[in-house]
Write a protein that holds these residues in place. Structure first.
Motif, PDB file in Angstrom:
ATOM      1  N   ARG A 263       0.845  -1.195   0.000  1.00 48.35           N
ATOM      2  CA  ARG A 263       0.000   0.000   0.000  1.00 48.35           C
ATOM      3  C   ARG A 263       0.882   1.247   0.000  1.00 48.35           C
ATOM      4  O   ARG A 263       0.590   2.229  -0.685  1.00 48.35           O
ATOM      5  CB  ARG A 263      -0.878  -0.034   1.253  1.00 48.35           C
TER       6      ARG A 263
ATOM      7  N   ALA B 139       0.806   4.268  -2.632  1.00 46.40           N
ATOM      8  CA  ALA B 139       0.374   5.579  -2.107  1.00 46.40           C
ATOM      9  C   ALA B 139       1.446   6.645  -2.307  1.00 46.40           C
ATOM     10  O   ALA B 139       1.141   7.840  -2.328  1.00 46.40           O
ATOM     11  CB  ALA B 139       0.015   5.477  -0.627  1.00 46.40           C
ATOM     12  N   ALA B 140       2.696   6.228  -2.433  1.00 44.00           N
ATOM     13  CA  ALA B 140       3.783   7.210  -2.592  1.00 44.00           C
ATOM     14  C   ALA B 140       3.859   7.754  -4.010  1.00 44.00           C
ATOM     15  O   ALA B 140       4.399   8.839  -4.235  1.00 44.00           O
ATOM     16  CB  ALA B 140       5.127   6.575  -2.203  1.00 44.00           C
TER      17      ALA B 140
ATOM     18  N   GLY C  44       1.703   9.060  -6.304  1.00 39.78           N
ATOM     19  CA  GLY C  44       1.065  10.341  -6.640  1.00 39.78           C
ATOM     20  C   GLY C  44       1.779  11.539  -6.031  1.00 39.78           C
ATOM     21  O   GLY C  44       2.144  12.488  -6.755  1.00 39.78           O
TER      22      GLY C  44
ATOM     23  N   LEU D  65      -4.510   8.488  -6.905  1.00 38.75           N
ATOM     24  CA  LEU D  65      -4.687   7.041  -7.061  1.00 38.75           C
ATOM     25  C   LEU D  65      -5.626   6.518  -5.988  1.00 38.75           C
ATOM     26  O   LEU D  65      -5.570   6.966  -4.833  1.00 38.75           O
ATOM     27  CB  LEU D  65      -3.334   6.324  -6.954  1.00 38.75           C
TER      28      LEU D  65
END
Lengths: 152, 152, 152
Positions: free
Chosen positions: A19, A23-24, A26, A82
């Motif tokens: 995850r 998540a990093a 964008g 995202l």
């Protein structure tokens, strides 16, 4: 056989790490951190946006961020947003599916420029979860775009 | 009394499983996988989009994906994008709230068609976390839409 | 030295708690729950939207929700949609970055009004993870906006 507590902990940590990688993307892309983006991929990882050349390896992935198109988007004001991925974990490999939106500034607000399907092949490379390959296809009504979101 | 390590692990696994169910909805819906979408619900679960008939049971939920409206959206190009849920876990039940966006293709880009509030009642059915009921209401300025997002 | 099982569990719980705080913001804001939103911050926490006065403390943060601008948005129909944060955890403090979109009703659909960068400083206050400061800047092409998304 029931999983041991250690195996259960390790599976939760795997999900958290996967995850975190996705998540990093964008924030790093919109910060213009080309090296930071590239470091989310395995050294020989691939980024395959449909209709464009596949970027192979961290150098070519960094070039996408440093390139004219992305820099122009950043100068105008953009957001790569995202969604939370659906993740299928299988030992040292995983497949994740999600959506990405690219918004760009228009007037004093923003407009959605693209909404795309993503399929991420992730892998434990050098002891860390990283991206082996990201396939991305604008959701344009084609079966090829929809196929990226299908579970096997 | 402090929770045991096993209870802490189990709570983390519950959160992971609930997140997985909700994260799977968008990709499966946009892939057109009617059976996959329906399998996210308990056998007699419900999907209640405000202003429409409540779909009851997996058969009727699958029909929503197979139906004319959804198929036309897919053919045009669409993205069902859900945000990370806020989850209140209570034993074998949970309530989650989040947003969903439906985007559809327009020109060579996309437009937001709907932005909605969602309230999910989840339950451990047959040993797995699944959806008991999803309420969905377009955020149209009405109190009924806002109420879905309120914590009890 | 390898982390103990207890430290690994605690780190996973920290990530879950931080995610929960950020995931609660959008639903609570769109439900109009001013006290609920304010309670996500430490008692003397700050919310700093670029170009506006910094709201200091829960009272001023609640006033943002109760204020004319937010109430008018709610009456029209709005969605505060936040993406999954990238989180750097460091003991009792954490920094998270993500995007937020504000959509508002237009015709019988919605439009994106703003797409912004967020940087959250979180802290264990009174034994719970809460927000120490949220910085928010519309992604308008400025370096200041992009800087909020950069990793240190």
């Amino acid at each position: 056989m029931a999983k041991t507590a250690d195996a259960r902990l390790a599976a939760l940590e795997d999900h958290e790490a996967i995850r975190a990688v996705i998540a990093a993307y964008g924030p790093l892309a919109d910060a213009g951190d080309a090296q930071g983006v590239a470091a989310l991929w395995c050294a020989d990882g691939e980024y395959a946006p449909a209709g464009y050349r596949v970027a192979k390896g961290r150098g070519e992935i960094a070039e996408l961020i440093e390139g004219e198109t992305h820099q122009a988007l950043m100068a105008r004001g953009c957001a790569h947003v995202l969604s939370s991925p659906a993740v299928a974990l299988n030992g040292d490999e995983a497949v994740a599916t999600n959506h990405s939106l690219v918004l760009r500034r228009k007037g004093d607000g923003h407009e959605v420029w693209r909404a795309s399907a993503n399929r991420w092949a992730l892998e434990r490379c050098d002891g860390r979860w990283l991206i082996r390959r990201r396939d991305n296809h604008q959701l344009d009504g084609t079966a090829a775009a929809r196929a990226l979101l299908a579970f096997k």
